[in-house]
Design a protein around this motif. Structure first.
Motif, PDB file in Angstrom:
ATOM      1  N   UNK A 387       0.835  -1.211   0.000  1.00 23.43           N
ATOM      2  CA  UNK A 387       0.000   0.000   0.000  1.00 23.43           C
ATOM      3  C   UNK A 387       0.872   1.266   0.000  1.00 23.43           C
ATOM      4  N   UNK A 388       0.234   2.390  -0.218  1.00 25.64           N
ATOM      5  CA  UNK A 388       0.939   3.673  -0.137  1.00 25.64           C
ATOM      6  C   UNK A 388       1.203   4.317  -1.486  1.00 25.64           C
ATOM      7  N   UNK A 389       1.021   3.565  -2.576  1.00 24.61           N
ATOM      8  CA  UNK A 389       1.259   4.129  -3.907  1.00 24.61           C
ATOM      9  C   UNK A 389       0.467   3.359  -4.947  1.00 24.61           C
ATOM     10  N   UNK A 390       0.527   3.843  -6.142  1.00 24.06           N
ATOM     11  CA  UNK A 390      -0.190   3.198  -7.251  1.00 24.06           C
ATOM     12  C   UNK A 390       0.811   2.503  -8.160  1.00 24.06           C
ATOM     13  N   UNK A 391       1.138   1.261  -7.820  1.00 23.18           N
ATOM     14  CA  UNK A 391       2.066   0.470  -8.623  1.00 23.18           C
ATOM     15  C   UNK A 391       1.383  -0.858  -8.928  1.00 23.18           C
ATOM     16  N   UNK A 392       1.701  -1.408 -10.075  1.00 21.63           N
ATOM     17  CA  UNK A 392       1.145  -2.719 -10.425  1.00 21.63           C
ATOM     18  C   UNK A 392       1.520  -3.721  -9.337  1.00 21.63           C
ATOM     19  N   UNK A 393       0.533  -4.469  -8.864  1.00 23.42           N
ATOM     20  CA  UNK A 393       0.766  -5.463  -7.829  1.00 23.42           C
ATOM     21  C   UNK A 393       0.406  -4.986  -6.435  1.00 23.42           C
ATOM     22  N   UNK A 394       0.310  -3.665  -6.283  1.00 23.06           N
ATOM     23  CA  UNK A 394      -0.101  -3.137  -4.984  1.00 23.06           C
ATOM     24  C   UNK A 394      -1.627  -3.201  -4.859  1.00 23.06           C
ATOM     25  N   UNK A 395      -2.097  -3.059  -3.636  1.00 20.64           N
ATOM     26  CA  UNK A 395      -3.541  -3.137  -3.398  1.00 20.64           C
ATOM     27  C   UNK A 395      -4.162  -1.742  -3.513  1.00 20.64           C
ATOM     28  N   UNK A 396      -5.434  -1.727  -3.941  1.00 21.11           N
ATOM     29  CA  UNK A 396      -6.133  -0.455  -4.178  1.00 21.11           C
ATOM     30  C   UNK A 396      -6.687   0.089  -2.861  1.00 21.11           C
ATOM     31  N   UNK A 397      -5.785   0.713  -2.073  1.00 22.07           N
ATOM     32  CA  UNK A 397      -6.185   1.490  -0.898  1.00 22.07           C
ATOM     33  C   UNK A 397      -6.103   2.931  -1.371  1.00 22.07           C
ATOM     34  N   UNK A 398      -7.253   3.532  -1.624  1.00 25.61           N
ATOM     35  CA  UNK A 398      -7.230   4.807  -2.345  1.00 25.61           C
ATOM     36  C   UNK A 398      -8.410   5.682  -1.955  1.00 25.61           C
ATOM     37  N   UNK A 399      -8.269   6.938  -2.267  1.00 29.90           N
ATOM     38  CA  UNK A 399      -9.373   7.873  -2.063  1.00 29.90           C
ATOM     39  C   UNK A 399      -9.568   8.691  -3.339  1.00 29.90           C
ATOM     40  N   UNK A 400     -10.817   8.980  -3.617  1.00 30.28           N
ATOM     41  CA  UNK A 400     -11.110   9.849  -4.739  1.00 30.28           C
ATOM     42  C   UNK A 400     -11.361  11.237  -4.179  1.00 30.28           C
TER      43      UNK A 400
END
Lengths: 471, 471
Positions: A387-400
């Motif tokens: 978590x913590x960034x938008x990289x392939x393989x990471x999980x979608x912990x995100x806010x719009x």
């Protein structure tokens, strides 16, 4: 549980390195059935999303005007049980604050109904502010601590949930009876999480000796043993306040420093989160670095309780791993966005001091505090690969994030707006249309609040959304 | 214009003295046709309002759950024209910030359409945050400055509106052509206000030499003369930043201090508002006190631009008159409530310094910053007999605060709430029901925002109300 494959279309912002924001104004991020990022496309304007093979029927979620996707915040230090006291501390400092405000409140969590009322609220509130991961202190009570874990799981917030251990220097009505009961009760909370989330996918227990002054050598050693045998992470406080540092010196006369107290007990490891770290000596910082323990910087709390101004730039320069914590209710706010602002401001007060910690280079930028609140926090909690960034393989912990329509564009949300196009739903950020993207992000950090957090996801699952959000 | 006689029923809170909040939980305040407070009743629970002779048919406005009336805020220093830059300043400090961010923006107010867009917005925004009086800096432009006065009048905000004078050390595209044009243009703005509000009942002009570095001796003297002959108040900046103080020393070699520059020009009088006052010497503070000039403390701005931490306690102890200013856009926020929090926090950083300004006694309490934001501000702008508190004969410049229903009481505003009873309209303040009134006020200051400002009145006239407010 399988999710619907989703493509998140629109600008996204995340942190590339400590002082570098990666801003992509035309992005597409594909998130698979397991909540993992399958692809990140840049400069995709005009490109139909359906060209991505196997994603022709994926759901599409788009940002609104002046909106962007941003990684969820990671709050590395928050006392869930102290939430009812947020904003209430008068002119107290740490040690009298504990006795006046904190212990009486925490002890009341023997009442499960009260615990439920507070814990439901704090989880809902932090989610609505974009906190996708929280390191919670609960109280000494096993049932209430387990309830907090249950609530985090049912609301879908990633959490570290810690039962507080303390066997001295606290009121007799609120402490562990003995080292044995402390270990037993901590183990009971670990077992509970194992039952509800066997692989600690979303919820993890965390061993939580309150802080050295309220733990005997024996209880610290017992917690250290528990940590070493189970591999479960540890959180505690360190060097928050000068009087506390002096107290630790008196209570542990054979230790060479506050940090050494934890090290000697086997509590200083790569899985240790140390909150505050305001008054550490050079030797202590070196020892922490050697052990690869982590720092949770809590600027709002440190200012509120006049604990001090932590030298974050110095710690970063020395190679320590630092994240941000709201430290409710030493800190007044559950909002990590507000905490980012507080971190910037505390760094400016450090910069204005004359000592070797000071000078212009001590100032933290908007990009840097956002790094601490996301990537930094991920490292602090040991989830930097996930978590913590938008990289392939990471999980979608995100806010719009939705900064609202440009002023005067006539595209605002009409409901609740007055004649000048203000409106409670819109929030306080004002985009006049001439701002570059870095300036938009700065406006979000300085003037934004939960009204700009349109929707929040953890592991690809929608965990919070405003009414206006159309999923 | 005659108003409807109104009785405001419910708790009210105002400041009695610097460190004393007057909290009346069962109040009735009668406001007459002219917007003046006719009576203040305490302990009136159960007493029918109709017993007040001549008020039998008065309109009644009641607070909602956990609500109270509070005096309107007085923002003693805000640059209306800089509003589009709120939150945007990077890592700059005062002098480069002016050139990079401020002068280019201000110069664009030669465009009246742009000025209208910004000024409408800032007046609406500050009203929605409970600012009933604002001391505005506009720009050098006469038409745009007059437009700001018009907007304040039509929206009903009490305001001091200043055309900025500056004839050096600014870009050639943005300064007064000569001392003569500076005087002529300032006079034109004064004349305009006299036309729209002959007795300065709501709107007052204010003579506004930007600050010593951007004014020649001649233009300062001319402004001093204008002040002396017209009696119109003055606002300027003083001693904000160390480099600026050094610059003033170089630019005015025959002056003994920054303060002396203004004094020599006839600009240091009881009607002078000096913003910042961070680095004044003892001699300067004494001179300011002797002249009865006033101080606008701008904590958010001073921290953001690393200008310094003003020693407010010391100034108060020495008998100076101090109010608060948001100083948008050196300050990031238009909210005086947020500025109160910033004032508390800056005072804590002062307390944590080792010098003679520091120590625990430097800390400002919640009650004290609220005093500065109301009664203090009233003294700074010379309206202490008319606004800032709830006394018979004073004018009803007030806000109705709504902290929201107690958590779990089931009485929340349903619209926009999620399953846990959160909701954007409700705001962030959480009342759990065990808080005393002082704690409620503290929660408002620390966690409140415009969502808690249900309605705002100036001179008895409703000038802002949320949709949920039933007048």
């Amino acid at each position: 549980m399988s999710l619907e494959k989703t493509i998140y279309v629109g600008p996204f912002v995340h942190c590339k390195s400590l002082n570098e924001l990666d801003i992509c104004t035309t992005g597409q991020i594909g998130v698979d059935e397991h909540g993992k990022i399958a692809f990140v496309l840049r400069e995709s304007a005009g490109q139909p999303t359906s060209t991505q093979k196997g994603w022709e029927n994926a759901k599409v979620v788009r940002t609104k005007d002046n909106g962007f996707f941003f990684p969820g915040f990671i709050d590395t230090h928050i006392h869930a049980s102290q939430y009812p006291n947020a904003g209430v501390f008068g002119n107290s400092t740490l040690l009298d604050w504990l006795n006046t405000y904190t212990f009486p409140l925490e002890s009341s969590f023997s009442d499960l109904k009260k615990a439920a009322r507070v814990y439901k609220r704090v989880v809902a509130r932090t989610l609505s502010q974009g906190t996708t991961t929280a390191c919670y202190y609960a109280t000494v009570h096993v049932p209430a601590t387990n309830l907090l874990a249950d609530i985090c799981q049912s609301r879908g917030q990633r959490a570290f949930v810690g039962r507080v251990c303390m066997d001295r220097l606290s009121p007799s009505y609120y402490q562990d009876e003995s080292v044995e009961t402390a270990v037993r009760d901590s183990q009971a909370c670990i077992d509970h999480v194992r039952r509800i989330d066997p692989h600690f996918t979303l919820i993890s227990p965390i061993i939580t000796p309150r802080f050295a002054p309220s733990c005997t050598d024996e209880s610290l050693a017992a917690m250290g043993k528990l940590h070493q045998t189970t591999g479960i992470p540890v959180q505690t406080h360190i060097s928050e306040n000068k009087a506390e540092v002096a107290l630790v010196r008196d209570l542990f006369p054979t230790s060479t420093s506050y940090t050494h107290v934890y090290d000697r007990a086997g509590l200083l490891t790569p899985k240790t989160i140390l909150a505050h770290a305001v008054h550490l000596t050079k030797e202590e910082r070196t020892l922490i670095k050697t052990r690869e323990a982590k720092i949770s910087h809590c600027p709002a709390s440190n200012t509120a309780l006049t604990s001090g101004a932590a030298p974050v730039r110095m710690m970063l320069d020395e190679g320590l791993t630092v994240g941000l914590g709201t430290d409710v209710s030493g800190g007044y706010t559950t909002s990590m966005l507000a905490e980012c602002r507080e971190a910037i401001f505390v760094s400016r007060h450090v910069a204005m001091t004359d000592g070797h910690e000071g000078g212009e280079e001590a100032k933290l930028s908007v990009a840097e505090v956002l790094f601490l609140a996301t990537r930094g926090g991920a490292r602090v909690v040991g989830l930097e690969g996930r978590i913590g960034g938008f990289e392939v393989g990471m999980e979608w912990d995100a806010q719009m994030i939705d900064l609202g329509a440009t002023v005067g564009s006539g595209e605002g949300d009409d409901e609740g707006e007055d004649e000048e196009g203000l409106g409670l739903k819109r929030g306080l950020v004002e985009i006049f249309g001439t701002e570059g993207w870095e300036e938009r992000v700065a406006k979000w950090v300085y003037t934004g609040d939960d009204r700009n957090t349109a929707a929040v996801w953890v592991r690809g699952k929608l965990v919070h959304a405003q009414m206006s959000f159309q999923a």
